[in-house]
Design a protein around this motif. Sequence first.
Motif, PDB file in Angstrom:
ATOM      1  N   PRO A  41       0.839  -1.210   0.000  1.00  0.00           N
ATOM      2  CA  PRO A  41       0.000   0.000   0.000  1.00  0.00           C
ATOM      3  C   PRO A  41       0.872   1.257   0.000  1.00  0.00           C
ATOM      4  CG  PRO A  41       0.140  -0.902   2.203  1.00  0.00           C
ATOM      5  CD  PRO A  41       0.864  -1.874   1.320  1.00  0.00           C
ATOM      6  N   HIS A  42       0.287   2.386  -0.403  1.00  0.00           N
ATOM      7  CA  HIS A  42       1.056   3.631  -0.427  1.00  0.00           C
ATOM      8  C   HIS A  42       0.123   4.813  -0.178  1.00  0.00           C
ATOM      9  CE1 HIS A  42      -0.333   5.565  -4.167  1.00  0.00           C
ATOM     10  NE2 HIS A  42      -0.516   4.332  -4.625  1.00  0.00           N
ATOM     11  N   ASN A  43       0.733   5.918   0.265  1.00  0.00           N
ATOM     12  CA  ASN A  43       0.038   7.198   0.393  1.00  0.00           C
ATOM     13  C   ASN A  43       0.867   8.285  -0.294  1.00  0.00           C
ATOM     14  OD1 ASN A  43      -2.305   6.519   2.058  1.00  0.00           O
ATOM     15  ND2 ASN A  43      -0.803   6.077   3.653  1.00  0.00           N
ATOM     16  N   ASP A  44       1.494   7.936  -1.404  1.00  0.00           N
ATOM     17  CA  ASP A  44       2.409   8.838  -2.084  1.00  0.00           C
ATOM     18  C   ASP A  44       1.661   9.909  -2.874  1.00  0.00           C
ATOM     19  OD1 ASP A  44       4.738   7.427  -1.225  1.00  0.00           O
ATOM     20  OD2 ASP A  44       4.280   5.893  -2.721  1.00  0.00           O
ATOM     21  N   THR A  45       2.313  11.047  -3.037  1.00  0.00           N
ATOM     22  CA  THR A  45       1.753  12.122  -3.839  1.00  0.00           C
ATOM     23  C   THR A  45       1.954  11.831  -5.318  1.00  0.00           C
ATOM     24  OG1 THR A  45       3.841  13.307  -3.572  1.00  0.00           O
ATOM     25  CG2 THR A  45       2.042  13.909  -2.093  1.00  0.00           C
ATOM     26  N   LEU A  46       1.223  12.570  -6.147  1.00  0.00           N
ATOM     27  CA  LEU A  46       1.278  12.364  -7.592  1.00  0.00           C
ATOM     28  C   LEU A  46       2.296  13.341  -8.181  1.00  0.00           C
ATOM     29  CD1 LEU A  46       0.331  11.076 -10.175  1.00  0.00           C
ATOM     30  CD2 LEU A  46      -1.768  12.434 -10.066  1.00  0.00           C
ATOM     31  N   ILE A  47       3.481  12.826  -8.536  1.00  0.00           N
ATOM     32  CA  ILE A  47       4.579  13.626  -9.077  1.00  0.00           C
ATOM     33  C   ILE A  47       4.803  13.215 -10.528  1.00  0.00           C
ATOM     34  CG2 ILE A  47       6.967  14.347  -8.807  1.00  0.00           C
ATOM     35  CD1 ILE A  47       5.287  15.072  -6.429  1.00  0.00           C
ATOM     36  N   ILE A  48       4.766  14.196 -11.448  1.00  0.00           N
ATOM     37  CA  ILE A  48       4.900  13.889 -12.874  1.00  0.00           C
ATOM     38  C   ILE A  48       6.017  14.743 -13.476  1.00  0.00           C
ATOM     39  CG2 ILE A  48       2.454  13.288 -13.097  1.00  0.00           C
ATOM     40  CD1 ILE A  48       2.039  16.062 -14.402  1.00  0.00           C
ATOM     41  N   SER A  49       6.294  14.503 -14.754  1.00  0.00           N
ATOM     42  CA  SER A  49       7.215  15.331 -15.539  1.00  0.00           C
ATOM     43  C   SER A  49       6.437  15.939 -16.696  1.00  0.00           C
ATOM     44  CB  SER A  49       8.382  14.498 -16.070  1.00  0.00           C
ATOM     45  OG  SER A  49       9.155  13.977 -15.008  1.00  0.00           O
ATOM     46  N   ILE A  50       6.751  17.195 -17.037  1.00  0.00           N
ATOM     47  CA  ILE A  50       6.084  17.896 -18.135  1.00  0.00           C
ATOM     48  C   ILE A  50       7.144  18.580 -18.985  1.00  0.00           C
ATOM     49  CG2 ILE A  50       3.991  18.282 -16.779  1.00  0.00           C
ATOM     50  CD1 ILE A  50       4.914  21.176 -16.352  1.00  0.00           C
ATOM     51  N   ARG A  51       6.716  19.099 -20.120  1.00  0.00           N
ATOM     52  CA  ARG A  51       7.583  19.966 -20.910  1.00  0.00           C
ATOM     53  C   ARG A  51       7.021  21.372 -20.824  1.00  0.00           C
ATOM     54  NH1 ARG A  51      11.823  19.652 -24.019  1.00  0.00           N
ATOM     55  NH2 ARG A  51      12.216  21.201 -25.633  1.00  0.00           N
ATOM     56  N   ALA A  52       7.760  22.274 -20.182  1.00  0.00           N
ATOM     57  CA  ALA A  52       7.330  23.662 -20.008  1.00  0.00           C
ATOM     58  C   ALA A  52       8.257  24.551 -20.800  1.00  0.00           C
ATOM     59  CB  ALA A  52       7.354  24.045 -18.526  1.00  0.00           C
ATOM     60  N   GLY A  53       7.726  25.227 -21.806  1.00  0.00           N
ATOM     61  CA  GLY A  53       8.579  26.019 -22.680  1.00  0.00           C
ATOM     62  C   GLY A  53       9.553  25.126 -23.419  1.00  0.00           C
ATOM     63  N   LEU A  96      -1.714   6.654  -9.104  1.00  0.00           N
ATOM     64  CA  LEU A  96      -0.669   7.638  -9.393  1.00  0.00           C
ATOM     65  C   LEU A  96      -0.630   7.929 -10.886  1.00  0.00           C
ATOM     66  CD1 LEU A  96       2.296   6.677  -7.037  1.00  0.00           C
ATOM     67  CD2 LEU A  96       0.541   8.419  -6.712  1.00  0.00           C
ATOM     68  N   MET A  97      -1.774   8.416 -11.375  1.00  0.00           N
ATOM     69  CA  MET A  97      -1.897   8.610 -12.815  1.00  0.00           C
ATOM     70  C   MET A  97      -2.867   9.744 -13.108  1.00  0.00           C
ATOM     71  SD  MET A  97      -3.052   5.812 -15.701  1.00  0.00           S
ATOM     72  CE  MET A  97      -1.662   4.757 -15.335  1.00  0.00           C
ATOM     73  N   VAL A  98      -2.595  10.444 -14.216  1.00  0.00           N
ATOM     74  CA  VAL A  98      -3.503  11.459 -14.750  1.00  0.00           C
ATOM     75  C   VAL A  98      -3.920  11.008 -16.146  1.00  0.00           C
ATOM     76  CG1 VAL A  98      -3.806  13.888 -15.348  1.00  0.00           C
ATOM     77  CG2 VAL A  98      -2.254  13.261 -13.490  1.00  0.00           C
ATOM     78  N   LYS A  99      -5.213  11.083 -16.425  1.00  0.00           N
ATOM     79  CA  LYS A  99      -5.709  10.773 -17.770  1.00  0.00           C
ATOM     80  C   LYS A  99      -6.516  11.957 -18.275  1.00  0.00           C
ATOM     81  CE  LYS A  99      -5.806   5.715 -17.474  1.00  0.00           C
ATOM     82  NZ  LYS A  99      -6.573   4.485 -17.783  1.00  0.00           N
ATOM     83  N   PHE A 100      -6.409  12.216 -19.591  1.00  0.00           N
ATOM     84  CA  PHE A 100      -7.138  13.334 -20.186  1.00  0.00           C
ATOM     85  C   PHE A 100      -7.721  12.878 -21.523  1.00  0.00           C
ATOM     86  CE2 PHE A 100      -2.564  13.646 -20.702  1.00  0.00           C
ATOM     87  CZ  PHE A 100      -2.387  13.673 -22.073  1.00  0.00           C
ATOM     88  N   PRO A 101      -8.869  13.463 -21.913  1.00  0.00           N
ATOM     89  CA  PRO A 101      -9.632  12.935 -23.061  1.00  0.00           C
ATOM     90  C   PRO A 101      -9.137  13.429 -24.416  1.00  0.00           C
ATOM     91  CG  PRO A 101     -10.826  14.737 -22.076  1.00  0.00           C
ATOM     92  CD  PRO A 101      -9.588  14.546 -21.231  1.00  0.00           C
ATOM     93  N   TYR A 102      -7.891  13.175 -24.743  1.00  0.00           N
ATOM     94  CA  TYR A 102      -7.378  13.439 -26.091  1.00  0.00           C
ATOM     95  C   TYR A 102      -6.848  12.107 -26.602  1.00  0.00           C
ATOM     96  CZ  TYR A 102      -7.914  18.364 -25.090  1.00  0.00           C
ATOM     97  OH  TYR A 102      -8.444  19.595 -24.771  1.00  0.00           O
ATOM     98  N   GLY A 103      -7.805  11.265 -27.026  1.00  0.00           N
ATOM     99  CA  GLY A 103      -7.444   9.889 -27.333  1.00  0.00           C
ATOM    100  C   GLY A 103      -7.073   9.143 -26.071  1.00  0.00           C
ATOM    101  N   VAL A 104      -7.587   9.617 -24.923  1.00  0.00           N
ATOM    102  CA  VAL A 104      -7.269   9.111 -23.586  1.00  0.00           C
ATOM    103  C   VAL A 104      -5.755   9.071 -23.394  1.00  0.00           C
ATOM    104  CG1 VAL A 104      -7.707   7.345 -21.842  1.00  0.00           C
ATOM    105  CG2 VAL A 104      -9.368   7.727 -23.645  1.00  0.00           C
ATOM    106  N   GLY A 105      -5.186  10.268 -23.323  1.00  0.00           N
ATOM    107  CA  GLY A 105      -3.773  10.359 -22.991  1.00  0.00           C
ATOM    108  C   GLY A 105      -3.576  10.129 -21.501  1.00  0.00           C
ATOM    109  N   GLU A 106      -2.381   9.786 -21.128  1.00  0.00           N
ATOM    110  CA  GLU A 106      -2.124   9.490 -19.718  1.00  0.00           C
ATOM    111  C   GLU A 106      -0.737   9.952 -19.306  1.00  0.00           C
ATOM    112  OE1 GLU A 106      -0.533   4.914 -19.728  1.00  0.00           O
ATOM    113  OE2 GLU A 106      -2.714   5.226 -19.818  1.00  0.00           O
ATOM    114  N   LEU A 107      -0.633  10.288 -18.023  1.00  0.00           N
ATOM    115  CA  LEU A 107       0.630  10.660 -17.385  1.00  0.00           C
ATOM    116  C   LEU A 107       0.795   9.798 -16.162  1.00  0.00           C
ATOM    117  CD1 LEU A 107       0.554  14.559 -17.459  1.00  0.00           C
ATOM    118  CD2 LEU A 107       2.381  13.148 -18.369  1.00  0.00           C
TER     119      LEU A 107
END
Length: 273
Positions: A22-34, A137-148
């Motif tokens: 089990p875990h209680n970890d936060t959701l940490i992702i990587s993005i491209r900014a600029g 620990l995942m993010v999904k968004f409705p652009y062809g169901v993209g995921e992070l």
Amino acid sequence: MARHDNPSIRFSEEDARRLHHPHNDTLIISIRAGDYNMHRVLVDNRSSADIIYYPAFQQMGIGRERLIPINAPLVGFGGTRAYSLGVVTLPVTVGDYPQQITKDVAFLVVDCSSAYNAILGRPTLNAWKAVTSTYHLMVKFPYGVGELRGNQVVARECYVAMMEMDDHLQAMNIEEQRMVAKPAEELEEVHLDDSRPERTTRIGTLASQTVRQALIVFLKENQDVFAWSHEEMLGIDPLIIIHSLKVSPSFSPVRQKKRVFALERDRAIAEEI
């Protein structure tokens, strides 16, 4: 970008197989900014703002002239307020092609220490129509169901770094904005009993020397009215100053384990007590 119908976003146990449970970890992702790949980005559904911390802002080489001033304060969990240096708008790209999205994000730049480089809050998550799952620990968004996918190892490293961070560094920007009330006059310490130097009181210094001397003589002559311990506070109902624990006598007391705090917290606790 190809247009898609609004697909159904679902999470399954397969999405959580790579994690340690089990875990209680936060959701940490990587993005491209600029033009930069930014790691250690916290996804926080509770945050009403998107934030970049100033050390990360400096490393990106963005000039401060791009900052748009703003007076809206950030209110923390304990009610503390911090003021940002301004707002900067950056294009942010997430996901893998073709399930990818690029949108401009208005970040508040905050000058205080943090284990994170940035925070993505509700404004961006709502703009992306994103759905988060802390269990997966995942993010999904409705652009062809993209995921992070979140990085569980980095999340635990950030947690340890935040726990070890000095409190005065985290509150640095808040302290700069705080107005401290000054006393109306300086106070002079007076010894009431030369044989007991611990028995002192204080008087103001705005009065003339003659008045202060007369007041000191008066206080020394009537020092018996001072209470130097609880035993000397006579005439007070014990119910006012006696504390009792409302516990059932049928339960045996359990000794809690000793809690260990960082050195700075130990000092703060000692000063408050």
